[in-house]
Design a protein around this motif. Structure first.
Motif, mmCIF file in Angstrom:
data_model
loop_
_atom_site.group_PDB
_atom_site.id
_atom_site.type_symbol
_atom_site.label_atom_id
_atom_site.label_comp_id
_atom_site.label_asym_id
_atom_site.label_seq_id
_atom_site.Cartn_x
_atom_site.Cartn_y
_atom_site.Cartn_z
ATOM 1 N N TYR A 80 0.895 -1.164 0.000
ATOM 2 C CA TYR A 80 0.000 0.000 0.000
ATOM 3 C C TYR A 80 0.928 1.206 0.000
ATOM 4 O O TYR A 80 1.684 1.409 0.958
ATOM 5 C CB TYR A 80 -0.873 -0.037 1.256
ATOM 6 N N ILE A 81 0.929 1.945 -1.091
ATOM 7 C CA ILE A 81 1.942 2.985 -1.308
ATOM 8 C C ILE A 81 1.304 4.372 -1.234
ATOM 9 O O ILE A 81 0.256 4.623 -1.844
ATOM 10 C CB ILE A 81 2.603 2.776 -2.694
ATOM 11 N N ASP A 82 1.951 5.253 -0.461
ATOM 12 C CA ASP A 82 1.553 6.665 -0.440
ATOM 13 C C ASP A 82 2.351 7.359 -1.541
ATOM 14 O O ASP A 82 3.571 7.520 -1.415
ATOM 15 C CB ASP A 82 1.894 7.305 0.911
ATOM 16 N N LEU A 83 1.694 7.747 -2.638
ATOM 17 C CA LEU A 83 2.386 8.456 -3.711
ATOM 18 C C LEU A 83 2.757 9.856 -3.229
ATOM 19 O O LEU A 83 2.080 10.433 -2.374
ATOM 20 C CB LEU A 83 1.489 8.534 -4.954
ATOM 21 N N GLU A 84 3.825 10.422 -3.792
ATOM 22 C CA GLU A 84 4.287 11.725 -3.285
ATOM 23 C C GLU A 84 3.267 12.830 -3.540
ATOM 24 O O GLU A 84 3.281 13.857 -2.875
ATOM 25 C CB GLU A 84 5.658 12.090 -3.858
ATOM 26 N N GLU A 85 2.350 12.600 -4.496
ATOM 27 C CA GLU A 85 1.298 13.600 -4.749
ATOM 28 C C GLU A 85 0.183 13.518 -3.707
ATOM 29 O O GLU A 85 -0.724 14.343 -3.696
ATOM 30 C CB GLU A 85 0.710 13.387 -6.146
ATOM 31 N N GLY A 86 0.221 12.483 -2.828
ATOM 32 C CA GLY A 86 -0.775 12.375 -1.765
ATOM 33 C C GLY A 86 -1.806 11.279 -1.970
ATOM 34 O O GLY A 86 -2.508 10.902 -1.036
ATOM 35 N N ASP A 87 -1.896 10.746 -3.193
ATOM 36 C CA ASP A 87 -2.844 9.656 -3.441
ATOM 37 C C ASP A 87 -2.219 8.324 -2.992
ATOM 38 O O ASP A 87 -1.026 8.259 -2.717
ATOM 39 C CB ASP A 87 -3.188 9.592 -4.932
ATOM 40 N N HIS A 88 -3.034 7.293 -2.939
ATOM 41 C CA HIS A 88 -2.548 5.969 -2.554
ATOM 42 C C HIS A 88 -2.738 5.010 -3.722
ATOM 43 O O HIS A 88 -3.624 5.200 -4.565
ATOM 44 C CB HIS A 88 -3.327 5.432 -1.348
ATOM 45 N N ILE A 89 -1.922 3.952 -3.744
ATOM 46 C CA ILE A 89 -2.038 2.967 -4.807
ATOM 47 C C ILE A 89 -1.573 1.622 -4.262
ATOM 48 O O ILE A 89 -0.757 1.571 -3.327
ATOM 49 C CB ILE A 89 -1.202 3.410 -6.033
#
Lengths: 133, 392
Positions: A80-89
């Motif tokens: 579960y990754i927190d993208l640097e733009e703030g979204d998750h993927i």
């Protein structure tokens, strides 16, 4: 499954492209045809948004009993990754031993083969992630 | 707002044993549970005015959709062309079918309805079942990338451990406790106890979740008879009243949530049910919660307000959720030991509460049980249904 089912998602899966709402400034992955914040006011005000592919591991699991199309790859890591733009993927972590994966480690997107629909079906490609140290 | 138009009660319950029923069809499972519920209610099938069925995926597991009509046919209810409806919300299909049937009877449209839940999972091999179960999460953005249903709960578990200090042993305590309860339930799939060592050291499914952290695949059916309170009192000496019912939703995919150690759908559904019932978490003596994975029970008992955030694992280790402790959680054995035939689970939970509130639970009876709560989720919590029942 018809090829179009995968073809229409190529820009998202291959390039990590999402949606930017020009009304509220929010960005979303996967792509959306309506901003979940602005609703109808976002109609006609949405544009393509390019995510950097950089992020941080928020949680992860090592899968030993996998989906049928991934059964030859076990054990494999899903994070579960927190993208640097703030979204998750949610995506696989590759190019490392599962024991190297930890919460808080940085990752970057890589382009990889995902799976195939049998010996004569289509092959799916898309994003996975690898550790950046 | 937030009230039923008239009182509704359960007057009959029935369930097949859950497990691997190689010799029984989906139809036969549905018939057995339905007839047991009718017998328990002491009414003839001619009294039934409508039929609701919760089934997650007869289409994938059996290549058979439109099972509402199939069930009406096999239980002999096509003569009067009564309305027959199938409800689907992944693992919450049963609880949601019950919720919809409550709204039907409370509206005054029908007085007596039968609600069933059923799933037949053993006709496909296990890794195919893994894929079908994953269809309750986001296939396009989770499943395609290799995420199974247990792996999504493993992500929640690892995060809960990281943020709140929950341990692998805490997870094992949930499984051990539910197997103790299941050993006392003659309709449970696993009627035997397990040790901490077995649970902690079991083969990994999706690290940190091992085999004993996961509910099994099961065949089974559960059914009940629901009616308005006036009719209930004419037909039954011990009707169990629906005090509150609530439903909540959240994103299908885990990635579109800010928080993965709590389920907003559960919080919202329970708030609605508590408000309707005029009670709070401290009033609940017995709860059937959705322990599809051990971490699901820990998150549920926090989101339902029984324990504060982060204390669910510790409370379980202290024994506060065991039979006749602070609050008895999953006296039936839960999904872990009773078994988890997807669509049947939500109804089996209601049935366990009815048996407990009647005082008929035998060795697993919760003392002085007068109000109980059932919590049923679909997928990773995209749907949650909470129902509160009480003795009249």
């Amino acid at each position: 499954m018809a090829v179009a089912r995968h073809w229409r998602n190529q820009d998202q899966r291959y390039n990590l492209a999402g949606t930017h709402c020009k009304v509220c400034g929010g960005h979303f992955f996967p792509k959306t045809s309506m901003c979940p914040t602005c609703h109808r006011r976002s109609m006609g005000k949405l544009e393509r948004f390019q995510f950097s592919g950089n992020g941080t591991i928020s949680s992860y699991t090592i899968i030993h009993d996998g989906m049928p199309q991934y059964s030859s790859q076990v054990p494999y890591v899903i994070a579960y990754i927190d993208l640097e733009e703030g979204d998750h993927i949610i995506g696989q972590i590759v190019d490392c031993e599962p024991s190297e994966v930890e919460i808080g480690k940085g990752v970057e997107m890589v382009f990889r083969k995902l799976s195939e629909e049998g010996r004569s079906g289509t092959i799916q490609y898309g994003f996975k992630f690898r550790l950046t140290m | 707002m937030g009230k039923l138009a008239r009182d509704v009660a359960v007057i009959g319950v029935g369930q097949t044993r859950f497990g691997e029923h190689w010799n029984l069809t989906f139809r036969e499972l549905g018939i057995e549970a339905g007839f047991r519920a009718m017998e328990d209610a002491g009414i003839s099938s001619s009294r039934i005015e409508a039929l609701y069925t919760g089934t997650m995926s007869s289409g994938l597991f059996l290549n058979q959709e439109h099972v509402s009509a199939m069930i009406a046919e096999v239980v002999g209810l096509t003569e009067n062309q009564i309305p027959a409806t199938r409800i689907e919300a992944a693992g919450a299909s049963g609880g949601l079918a019950f919720h919809q049937a409550i709204l039907d009877v409370a509206s005054g449209l029908h007085d007596i309805v039968v609600v069933g839940g059923a799933e037949k999972m053993s006709d496909v091999v296990s890794n195919v079942a893994t894929e079908f179960v994953a269809s309750g999460a986001d296939q396009a953005w989770e499943g395609l990338f290799g995420a199974t249903m247990p792996s999504l709960f493993a992500l929640m578990a690892r995060k809960h451990m990281h943020d709140h200090g929950t341990t692998k042993e805490h997870l094992a305590h949930v499984a051990v406790k539910n197997h103790v309860h299941g050993a006392k339930n003659p309709l449970a799939q696993f009627q035997r106890e397990i040790t901490m060592d077995m649970a902690v050291n079991a083969a990994m499914v999706a690290d940190p979740l091992g085999m004993y952290d996961c509910a099994p695949s099961s065949d089974g059916s559960a059914s009940l008879v629901l009616c308005d309170m006036k009719t209930a009192k004419e037909l039954s000496d011990n009707p169990i009243r629906v005090a509150g019912t609530g439903q909540g939703s959240d994103s299908l995919s885990l990635a579109n949530r800010e928080e993965i150690t709590s389920m907003r759908s559960t919080v919202a559904a329970s708030r609605r049910a508590y408000e309707m019932a005029g009670v709070g978490p401290g009033d609940i003596k017995v709860a059937e919660v959705h322990d599809s994975y051990t971490i699901s029970e820990i998150i549920a008992i926090e989101d339902l307000g029984f324990f504060k955030k982060g204390d669910g694992g510790f409370a379980t280790e202290r024994g506060e959720t065991a039979l006749n402790s602070t609050i008895t959680v999953n006296p039936s054995g839960g999904l872990k030991a009773r078994g988890h035939p997807l669509g049947a689970t939500g109804i089996a939970q209601i049935n366990e509460l009815v048996i407990q509130l009647r005082g008929d639970a035998g060795d697993r009876q919760v003392k002085d049980a007068n109000i109980g709560l059932a919590h049923n989720i679909g997928g990773t919590g995209g749907t949650a249904v909470v129902n509160i029942l009480e003795v009249v």
